[in-house]
Design a protein around this motif. Structure first.
Motif, PDB file in Angstrom:
ATOM      1  N   LEU A 243      34.697 -16.715 -30.063  1.00 23.32           N
ATOM      2  CA  LEU A 243      33.357 -17.181 -29.702  1.00 23.32           C
ATOM      3  C   LEU A 243      33.164 -18.651 -30.048  1.00 23.32           C
ATOM      4  CD1 LEU A 243      31.246 -14.043 -30.628  1.00 23.32           C
ATOM      5  CD2 LEU A 243      31.629 -14.993 -28.344  1.00 23.32           C
ATOM      6  N   LEU A 244      33.799 -19.112 -31.101  1.00 18.01           N
ATOM      7  CA  LEU A 244      33.758 -20.545 -31.421  1.00 18.01           C
ATOM      8  C   LEU A 244      34.411 -21.353 -30.307  1.00 18.01           C
ATOM      9  CD1 LEU A 244      33.177 -22.815 -33.526  1.00 18.01           C
ATOM     10  CD2 LEU A 244      35.486 -22.408 -34.413  1.00 18.01           C
ATOM     11  N   LEU A 245      35.566 -20.870 -29.826  1.00 14.05           N
ATOM     12  CA  LEU A 245      36.278 -21.565 -28.757  1.00 14.05           C
ATOM     13  C   LEU A 245      35.540 -21.473 -27.429  1.00 14.05           C
ATOM     14  CD1 LEU A 245      39.912 -20.396 -29.643  1.00 14.05           C
ATOM     15  CD2 LEU A 245      38.963 -22.689 -29.951  1.00 14.05           C
ATOM     16  N   LEU A 246      34.757 -20.406 -27.247  1.00 10.67           N
ATOM     17  CA  LEU A 246      33.962 -20.265 -26.031  1.00 10.67           C
ATOM     18  C   LEU A 246      32.689 -21.103 -26.064  1.00 10.67           C
ATOM     19  CD1 LEU A 246      34.232 -16.405 -25.355  1.00 10.67           C
ATOM     20  CD2 LEU A 246      35.287 -18.236 -24.007  1.00 10.67           C
ATOM     21  N   GLY A 247      32.447 -21.747 -27.201  1.00 14.94           N
ATOM     22  CA  GLY A 247      31.257 -22.595 -27.320  1.00 14.94           C
ATOM     23  C   GLY A 247      30.009 -21.858 -27.746  1.00 14.94           C
ATOM     24  N   HIS A 248      30.179 -20.649 -28.333  1.00 14.95           N
ATOM     25  CA  HIS A 248      29.041 -19.852 -28.806  1.00 14.95           C
ATOM     26  C   HIS A 248      29.327 -19.376 -30.228  1.00 14.95           C
ATOM     27  CE1 HIS A 248      26.848 -19.517 -24.946  1.00 14.95           C
ATOM     28  NE2 HIS A 248      28.062 -19.636 -24.426  1.00 14.95           N
ATOM     29  N   PRO A 249      29.337 -20.283 -31.188  1.00 17.10           N
ATOM     30  CA  PRO A 249      29.656 -19.882 -32.566  1.00 17.10           C
ATOM     31  C   PRO A 249      28.625 -18.907 -33.126  1.00 17.10           C
ATOM     32  CG  PRO A 249      28.773 -22.119 -32.499  1.00 17.10           C
ATOM     33  CD  PRO A 249      29.018 -21.720 -31.082  1.00 17.10           C
ATOM     34  N   GLY A 251      27.750 -16.267 -36.829  1.00 12.87           N
ATOM     35  CA  GLY A 251      28.028 -16.096 -38.244  1.00 12.87           C
ATOM     36  C   GLY A 251      29.096 -15.048 -38.488  1.00 12.87           C
ATOM     37  N   TRP A 252      29.670 -15.087 -39.700  1.00  7.74           N
ATOM     38  CA  TRP A 252      30.718 -14.143 -40.052  1.00  7.74           C
ATOM     39  C   TRP A 252      30.200 -12.701 -40.021  1.00  7.74           C
ATOM     40  CZ3 TRP A 252      35.441 -12.732 -40.228  1.00  7.74           C
ATOM     41  CH2 TRP A 252      35.871 -11.715 -41.090  1.00  7.74           C
ATOM     42  N   ASP A 253      28.948 -12.493 -40.475  1.00  3.49           N
ATOM     43  CA  ASP A 253      28.408 -11.139 -40.493  1.00  3.49           C
ATOM     44  C   ASP A 253      28.272 -10.576 -39.082  1.00  3.49           C
ATOM     45  OD1 ASP A 253      26.472 -13.036 -39.968  1.00  3.49           O
ATOM     46  OD2 ASP A 253      24.848 -11.890 -40.894  1.00  3.49           O
ATOM     47  N   ASP A 254      27.878 -11.412 -38.130  1.00  2.00           N
ATOM     48  CA  ASP A 254      27.764 -10.945 -36.749  1.00  2.00           C
ATOM     49  C   ASP A 254      29.135 -10.646 -36.151  1.00  2.00           C
ATOM     50  OD1 ASP A 254      25.017 -11.009 -36.655  1.00  2.00           O
ATOM     51  OD2 ASP A 254      24.912 -13.051 -35.876  1.00  2.00           O
ATOM     52  N   ALA A 255      30.124 -11.473 -36.481  1.00  2.00           N
ATOM     53  CA  ALA A 255      31.478 -11.231 -35.987  1.00  2.00           C
ATOM     54  C   ALA A 255      32.013  -9.914 -36.535  1.00  2.00           C
ATOM     55  CB  ALA A 255      32.398 -12.388 -36.379  1.00  2.00           C
ATOM     56  N   LEU A 256      31.749  -9.664 -37.809  1.00  2.00           N
ATOM     57  CA  LEU A 256      32.218  -8.423 -38.426  1.00  2.00           C
ATOM     58  C   LEU A 256      31.527  -7.216 -37.789  1.00  2.00           C
ATOM     59  CD1 LEU A 256      32.855  -8.037 -42.223  1.00  2.00           C
ATOM     60  CD2 LEU A 256      32.019  -6.138 -40.853  1.00  2.00           C
ATOM     61  N   MET A 257      30.221  -7.340 -37.540  1.00  2.00           N
ATOM     62  CA  MET A 257      29.487  -6.243 -36.916  1.00  2.00           C
ATOM     63  C   MET A 257      30.013  -5.945 -35.520  1.00  2.00           C
ATOM     64  SD  MET A 257      26.881  -5.430 -34.570  1.00  2.00           S
ATOM     65  CE  MET A 257      25.849  -6.881 -34.360  1.00  2.00           C
ATOM     66  N   GLN A 288      24.629  -8.627 -26.917  1.00  2.00           N
ATOM     67  CA  GLN A 288      23.260  -8.991 -26.574  1.00  2.00           C
ATOM     68  C   GLN A 288      22.299  -8.762 -27.738  1.00  2.00           C
ATOM     69  OE1 GLN A 288      22.020  -8.135 -22.363  1.00  2.00           O
ATOM     70  NE2 GLN A 288      24.007  -7.119 -22.249  1.00  2.00           N
ATOM     71  N   LEU A 289      22.675  -7.867 -28.684  1.00  2.00           N
ATOM     72  CA  LEU A 289      21.833  -7.655 -29.861  1.00  2.00           C
ATOM     73  C   LEU A 289      21.819  -8.863 -30.790  1.00  2.00           C
ATOM     74  CD1 LEU A 289      22.724  -3.965 -30.832  1.00  2.00           C
ATOM     75  CD2 LEU A 289      20.675  -4.793 -29.662  1.00  2.00           C
ATOM     76  N   ILE A 290      22.867  -9.688 -30.730  1.00  2.00           N
ATOM     77  CA  ILE A 290      22.905 -10.865 -31.603  1.00  2.00           C
ATOM     78  C   ILE A 290      22.661 -12.151 -30.813  1.00  2.00           C
ATOM     79  CG2 ILE A 290      24.459  -9.755 -33.253  1.00  2.00           C
ATOM     80  CD1 ILE A 290      26.728 -11.479 -32.078  1.00  2.00           C
ATOM     81  N   GLY A 291      22.197 -11.997 -29.583  1.00  2.00           N
ATOM     82  CA  GLY A 291      21.800 -13.169 -28.820  1.00  2.00           C
ATOM     83  C   GLY A 291      22.832 -13.737 -27.880  1.00  2.00           C
ATOM     84  N   LEU A 292      23.961 -13.045 -27.691  1.00  2.00           N
ATOM     85  CA  LEU A 292      24.956 -13.526 -26.729  1.00  2.00           C
ATOM     86  C   LEU A 292      24.499 -13.149 -25.321  1.00  2.00           C
ATOM     87  CD1 LEU A 292      28.420 -12.568 -28.292  1.00  2.00           C
ATOM     88  CD2 LEU A 292      27.352 -14.828 -28.215  1.00  2.00           C
ATOM     89  N   ASP A 293      24.619 -14.071 -24.388  1.00  2.00           N
ATOM     90  CA  ASP A 293      24.311 -13.717 -23.006  1.00  2.00           C
ATOM     91  C   ASP A 293      25.428 -12.838 -22.461  1.00  2.00           C
ATOM     92  OD1 ASP A 293      26.319 -15.568 -21.412  1.00  2.00           O
ATOM     93  OD2 ASP A 293      25.409 -16.815 -22.975  1.00  2.00           O
ATOM     94  N   ALA A 294      25.108 -12.084 -21.416  1.00  2.00           N
ATOM     95  CA  ALA A 294      26.049 -11.098 -20.888  1.00  2.00           C
ATOM     96  C   ALA A 294      27.388 -11.709 -20.449  1.00  2.00           C
ATOM     97  CB  ALA A 294      25.407 -10.338 -19.732  1.00  2.00           C
ATOM     98  N   PRO A 295      27.405 -12.855 -19.728  1.00  2.00           N
ATOM     99  CA  PRO A 295      28.701 -13.427 -19.344  1.00  2.00           C
ATOM    100  C   PRO A 295      29.574 -13.777 -20.545  1.00  2.00           C
ATOM    101  CG  PRO A 295      26.954 -14.369 -18.009  1.00  2.00           C
ATOM    102  CD  PRO A 295      26.281 -13.574 -19.083  1.00  2.00           C
ATOM    103  N   THR A 296      28.969 -14.295 -21.628  1.00  2.00           N
ATOM    104  CA  THR A 296      29.752 -14.654 -22.812  1.00  2.00           C
ATOM    105  C   THR A 296      30.294 -13.415 -23.511  1.00  2.00           C
ATOM    106  OG1 THR A 296      28.456 -16.672 -23.145  1.00  2.00           O
ATOM    107  CG2 THR A 296      29.701 -15.844 -25.028  1.00  2.00           C
ATOM    108  N   ALA A 297      29.460 -12.375 -23.603  1.00  6.26           N
ATOM    109  CA  ALA A 297      29.913 -11.136 -24.231  1.00  6.26           C
ATOM    110  C   ALA A 297      31.084 -10.532 -23.463  1.00  6.26           C
ATOM    111  CB  ALA A 297      28.757 -10.142 -24.314  1.00  6.26           C
ATOM    112  N   LEU A 298      30.999 -10.539 -22.130  1.00  6.96           N
ATOM    113  CA  LEU A 298      32.107 -10.021 -21.337  1.00  6.96           C
ATOM    114  C   LEU A 298      33.327 -10.938 -21.414  1.00  6.96           C
ATOM    115  CD1 LEU A 298      30.854  -8.358 -18.034  1.00  6.96           C
ATOM    116  CD2 LEU A 298      32.103  -7.348 -19.933  1.00  6.96           C
TER     117      LEU A 298
END
Length: 332
Positions: A243-249, A251-257, A288-298
């Motif tokens: 997600l950092l490389l995709l330009g959408h950094p 937090g560590w807690d969200d990445a773990l979740m 989407q629960l942590i604010g990522l838009d659908a294209p980024t999540a996919l």
């Protein structure tokens, strides 16, 4: 309908679901989000070696002290195993059979010699410690989710998945310690080994002794589960990196979740080859629960999927190469 055809249909259904998600959200938008990673994809591919090393260490510690295979060999056998589970229609379990078979071949581990029964026992116990680590990791993700979204509807499904994992783990441990697994494996060995059934059954008789030794070594069991948990943490770090490389950094807690709950979903859907569709859908909902838009999540889901393909194909080629040049397993 045979099991093989059922797996193919489940895999095709999962693939169709993943394609539908991309089309429904907008293939162009997903492609644009995915393109942002650029050459960073090479870093993601290289990073995969770390969780694989942790998984290999968690398996290796279960072998008897003084008779453990070299770490490098354990690593590449584990790599082949994971790739078989990810890329072939084997219900995420065929790779475990492959690694037990490979690690017991004299051409793979000439010294110390590892019998078929010992190899099978270490794989089965490693699967069990993996289930324990999966349950703990998934629980961690659920607690993080509840801390942010106590009213999210998906929590009920996660609780069901955790309950299923707990029951599966408890049943698996009980089956090993009661001798049920040994009897089942022996029956399969007799059916598949044909003319060499006597040799296989003799090796399978070592299963109970191997199970007894491993479960009595509490330090090795804890170490195995700990290494597997560390592998999951490395998987969360991969999510953070992608997600950092995709330009959408994030937090560590969200990445773990994200990693924990998508892992729970994929584990619950173990019958679907490679978790096709399940991984993509879970990351879409959770993202989407942590604010990522659908294209980024996919895009995140597709990077993980492409990483499996790019790192897995060489492993399958290595498996073929070893298989064409290796002698038969050792006779007891």
């Amino acid at each position: 309908m045979t099991m093989r055809w059922s797996l193919w249909l489940l895999g095709l259904g999962g693939f169709a679901a993943a394609v539908w998600m991309v089309v429904d959200i907008g293939a162009g938008d997903v492609a644009s989000a995915l393109a942002a990673i650029g050459w960073g994809a090479l870093l993601v591919l290289a990073f995969r070696a770390l969780p694989l090393w942790f998984d290999a260490a968690g398996w290796r510690v279960l072998f008897a002290r003084g008779a453990r295979p070299p770490m490098g060999v354990t690593w590449w056998v584990r790599w082949i195993s994971e790739s078989v589970n990810a890329l072939l229609p084997v219900a995420q379990i065929g790779g475990e059979v492959v690694r037990a078979h490979l690690i017991s071949r004299s051409s793979v581990v000439p010294r110390p010699a590892i019998g078929t029964g010992e190899a099978a026992a270490t794989v089965i116990v490693d699967m069990t410690t993996g289930l324990i680590a999966t349950a703990l990791f998934s629980l961690t993700g659920l607690l993080l989710l509840l801390g942010r979204h106590a009213d999210v509807g998906v929590t009920g499904a996660v609780w069901w998945a955790l309950g299923g994992l707990a029951l599966m783990t408890g049943g698996f441990v009980a089956a090993q310690r009661s001798g049920l697994v040994t009897r089942a494996v022996r029956a399969v060995a007799v059916r598949l080994a044909r003319g060499r059934a006597g040799a296989f059954v003799a090796e399978m008789n070592t299963l109970d002794r191997a199970f007894e030794r491993m479960w009595a070594d509490h330090g090795a069991i804890l170490a195995s589960a700990g290494w597997r948990f560390a592998s999951f943490l490395a998987g969360a770090a991969e999510v953070w990196l992608v997600l950092l490389l995709l330009g959408h950094p994030i937090g560590w807690d969200d990445a773990l979740m994200l990693e924990a709950l998508s892992t729970a979903a994929r584990s619950a859907a173990f019958a679907i080859p490679g978790g096709l569709g399940v991984q993509e859908g879970s990351l879409l909902v959770l993202g989407q629960l942590i604010g990522l838009d659908a294209p980024t999540a996919l895009a995140l889901a597709l990077v993980k999927r492409l990483r499996e393909v790019v790192t897995g194909l060489p492993a399958l080629a290595l498996w073929w190469w070893v298989g064409t040049r290796s002698p038969a397993p050792r006779e007891p």
